[in-house]
Design an enzyme around this catalytic site. Structure first.
Site, PDB file in Angstrom:
ATOM      1  CG  MET A   1     -77.199 -12.652 -24.220  1.00 12.15           C
ATOM      2  SD  MET A   1     -77.904 -14.117 -23.472  1.00 12.15           S
ATOM      3  CE  MET A   1     -79.598 -13.935 -23.926  1.00 12.15           C
ATOM      4  N   GLY A   2     -76.045 -10.759 -28.570  1.00  6.92           N
ATOM      5  CA  GLY A   2     -76.048 -10.778 -30.035  1.00  6.92           C
ATOM      6  C   GLY A   2     -77.452 -10.765 -30.606  1.00  6.92           C
TER       7      GLY A   2
ATOM      8  CG  LEU B   1     -76.052  -7.047 -32.027  1.00 13.40           C
ATOM      9  CD1 LEU B   1     -74.836  -6.169 -32.342  1.00 13.40           C
ATOM     10  CD2 LEU B   1     -76.316  -7.079 -30.529  1.00 13.40           C
ATOM     11  CG  HIS B   2     -83.110  -5.899 -31.614  1.00 11.39           C
ATOM     12  ND1 HIS B   2     -83.165  -4.834 -30.727  1.00 11.39           N
ATOM     13  CD2 HIS B   2     -83.282  -7.016 -30.855  1.00 11.39           C
ATOM     14  CE1 HIS B   2     -83.382  -5.279 -29.507  1.00 11.39           C
ATOM     15  NE2 HIS B   2     -83.439  -6.606 -29.548  1.00 11.39           N
TER      16      HIS B   2
ATOM     17  CG  HIS C   1     -79.018  -5.222 -29.104  1.00 13.24           C
ATOM     18  ND1 HIS C   1     -79.817  -6.068 -29.846  1.00 13.24           N
ATOM     19  CD2 HIS C   1     -78.978  -5.753 -27.857  1.00 13.24           C
ATOM     20  CE1 HIS C   1     -80.217  -7.077 -29.085  1.00 13.24           C
ATOM     21  NE2 HIS C   1     -79.723  -6.907 -27.870  1.00 13.24           N
TER      22      HIS C   1
ATOM     23  CG  ASP D   1     -84.061  -7.492 -20.875  1.00 11.69           C
ATOM     24  OD1 ASP D   1     -84.696  -8.542 -20.927  1.00 11.69           O
ATOM     25  OD2 ASP D   1     -83.593  -6.933 -21.893  1.00 11.69           O
TER      26      ASP D   1
ATOM     27  CB  VAL E   1     -85.752   0.592 -28.930  1.00  8.50           C
ATOM     28  CG1 VAL E   1     -86.029   0.912 -30.398  1.00  8.50           C
ATOM     29  CG2 VAL E   1     -84.637   1.472 -28.384  1.00  8.50           C
TER      30      VAL E   1
ATOM     31  CB  SER F   1     -83.347 -11.594 -30.516  1.00  6.11           C
ATOM     32  OG  SER F   1     -83.226 -11.770 -29.145  1.00  6.11           O
ATOM     33  NE  ARG F   2     -86.291 -15.720 -25.625  1.00  8.55           N
ATOM     34  CZ  ARG F   2     -85.494 -15.333 -24.634  1.00  8.55           C
ATOM     35  NH1 ARG F   2     -85.582 -14.114 -24.151  1.00  8.55           N
ATOM     36  NH2 ARG F   2     -84.600 -16.162 -24.134  1.00  8.55           N
TER      37      ARG F   2
HETATM   38  P1  AMP Z   1     -79.819  -9.106 -24.869  1.00 12.57           P
HETATM   39  O1  AMP Z   1     -78.896  -9.210 -26.030  1.00 12.57           O
HETATM   40  O2  AMP Z   1     -81.238  -9.431 -25.187  1.00 12.57           O
HETATM   41  O3  AMP Z   1     -79.293  -9.790 -23.643  1.00 12.57           O
HETATM   42  O4  AMP Z   1     -79.866  -7.568 -24.499  1.00 12.57           O
HETATM   43  C1  AMP Z   1     -78.697  -6.811 -24.355  1.00 12.57           C
HETATM   44  C2  AMP Z   1     -79.079  -5.452 -23.854  1.00 12.57           C
HETATM   45  O5  AMP Z   1     -79.951  -4.839 -24.805  1.00 12.57           O
HETATM   46  C3  AMP Z   1     -79.846  -5.493 -22.519  1.00 12.57           C
HETATM   47  O6  AMP Z   1     -79.419  -4.417 -21.701  1.00 12.57           O
HETATM   48  C4  AMP Z   1     -81.272  -5.333 -22.956  1.00 12.57           C
HETATM   49  O7  AMP Z   1     -82.103  -4.769 -21.970  1.00 12.57           O
HETATM   50  C5  AMP Z   1     -81.109  -4.373 -24.130  1.00 12.57           C
HETATM   51  N1  AMP Z   1     -82.277  -4.418 -25.006  1.00 12.57           N
HETATM   52  C6  AMP Z   1     -82.836  -5.497 -25.596  1.00 12.57           C
HETATM   53  N2  AMP Z   1     -83.955  -5.136 -26.264  1.00 12.57           N
HETATM   54  C7  AMP Z   1     -84.095  -3.803 -26.096  1.00 12.57           C
HETATM   55  C8  AMP Z   1     -85.054  -2.841 -26.527  1.00 12.57           C
HETATM   56  N3  AMP Z   1     -86.105  -3.183 -27.261  1.00 12.57           N
HETATM   57  N4  AMP Z   1     -84.887  -1.554 -26.147  1.00 12.57           N
HETATM   58  C9  AMP Z   1     -83.823  -1.192 -25.390  1.00 12.57           C
HETATM   59  N5  AMP Z   1     -82.881  -2.052 -24.959  1.00 12.57           N
HETATM   60  C10 AMP Z   1     -83.015  -3.338 -25.290  1.00 12.57           C
END
Ligand code: AMP
Length: 300
Positions: A30-31, A33-34, A37, A150, A176, A186-187
């Site tokens: 969902m963008g 990005l950190h 991602h 997740d 991570v 991102s939160r």
């Molecule tokens: P999101 O953009 O939050 O929907 O996440 C996109 C993907 O990145 C999902 O598969 C998340 O599980 C993964 N993701 C988000 N945060 C982390 C993290 N800290 N470590 C590993 N994967 C992550």
């Protein structure tokens, strides 16, 4: 990096690949990005010929009282991170591109999606499975990578992939974390300085609870002690629970050598954080999940 905005552009690009039959790897996001991602993108790169990243804040996975409008959007920075990770194609559609006003079909997983977050976010996983199925149909990846951050989402998608014969390799990478243990999200940007300082206690408590369960401590009393420890620090606990893997059934006891997901959602102020630990992760390999995804938590 190619940036595609419409389903037509994506399908046209994908059809052009047919002649060479490359291995397409896919990371849906969902963008905002950190490094979490970035790690997904770094790990997928050597495993595919062509990598696709999607950035789409999916409205159907947000409840009416949730933070869809407030969800962080950092597209320019996301482009830099994606380029740095060698992404070949970025698919970033507008909401109306993915959902016409006449959209009326949804995909629902009915077992794994029920407990934990499913109990508190009605419709959330239905939105996730629907958008990921649409994205899989458009991208047609061989491999799709998700984060264990997740974990329930990963297991729901793994189940959908199997149930609907999608024939994608659905795999996960470990969460991570910041050096202090807080899972990247991102939160996290919404946390006040005080709450940010407190936040690492969340994972620490989960890891300690997992260690106790592995050592044979009684399940419900140990979960209750974990909940109380979090509340005493200043977290508001939405749930702290343990389910059997991969069924997500509720266990009465934690058996040695069997895999479980210990997961929780907490609030610090208005910010909702989720995190989890796999109990007995090695046992997951035996039932067909790839080993590096489920590294055991360290508790100190
Ligand atoms: P999101 O953009 O939050 O929907 O996440 C996109 C993907 O990145 C999902 O598969 C998340 O599980 C993964 N993701 C988000 N945060 C982390 C993290 N800290 N470590 C590993 N994967 C992550």
């Amino acid at each position: 990096m190619k940036i595609l905005r419409t389903r037509n552009e994506l399908q046209h690009w994908r059809a052009g690949l047919e002649a060479t039959r490359p291995t397409v790897g896919f990371v849906p996001t969902m963008g905002a990005l950190h490094r979490g991602h970035a790690e997904l993108l770094r790990r997928i790169r050597p495993r595919c010929d062509v990598s696709v990243l999607s950035i789409f804040v999916n409205p159907t996975q947000f409840g009416p009282s949730e933070d869809l409008a407030k969800y962080p959007r950092t597209f320019e920075r996301d482009l830099e991170l994606a380029c740095a990770q060698g992404v070949d194609v970025l698919f970033a559609p507008a909401p109306e591109e993915m959902y016409s006003s006449a959209h009326s079909t949804f995909v629902e997983e009915t077992q794994v999606s029920r407990p934990l977050c499913g109990q508190f976010r009605p419709g959330h996983f239905r939105g996730v499975t629907t958008v990921v199925l649409k994205l899989f149909n458009l991208v047609r990846p061989k491999l799709a990578l998700f984060g264990m951050k997740d974990a329930q989402q990963f297991f729901v998608l793994h189940q959908m992939n199997r149930d609907l014969d999608l024939r994608v390799s659905v795999e996960a990478i470990p969460t991570v974390r910041e050096p202090d243990g807080l899972a990247l999200s991102s939160r996290n940007a919404y946390l006040s300085a005080d709450h940010r300082e407190l936040a690492p206690r969340f994972y620490k408590t989960l890891a300690e609870t997992s260690t106790r369960l592995r050592a044979g401590a009684p399940l419900s009393a140990t979960l209750e002690a974990g909940r109380q420890a979090l509340e005493a620090c200043g977290f508001t606990v939405q749930y702290l629970d343990c389910v059997e893997l991969p069924t997500f059934n509720s266990p009465n006891v934690v058996l040695p050598g069997c895999p479980y997901l210990l997961a929780a959602a907490v609030y610090l102020g208005a910010t909702r954080l989720i995190d989890n630990v796999i109990v007995n992760p090695a046992a997951l390999t035996a039932i067909g999940y790839s080993a590096p995804s489920f590294e055991p938590a360290e508790s100190s």
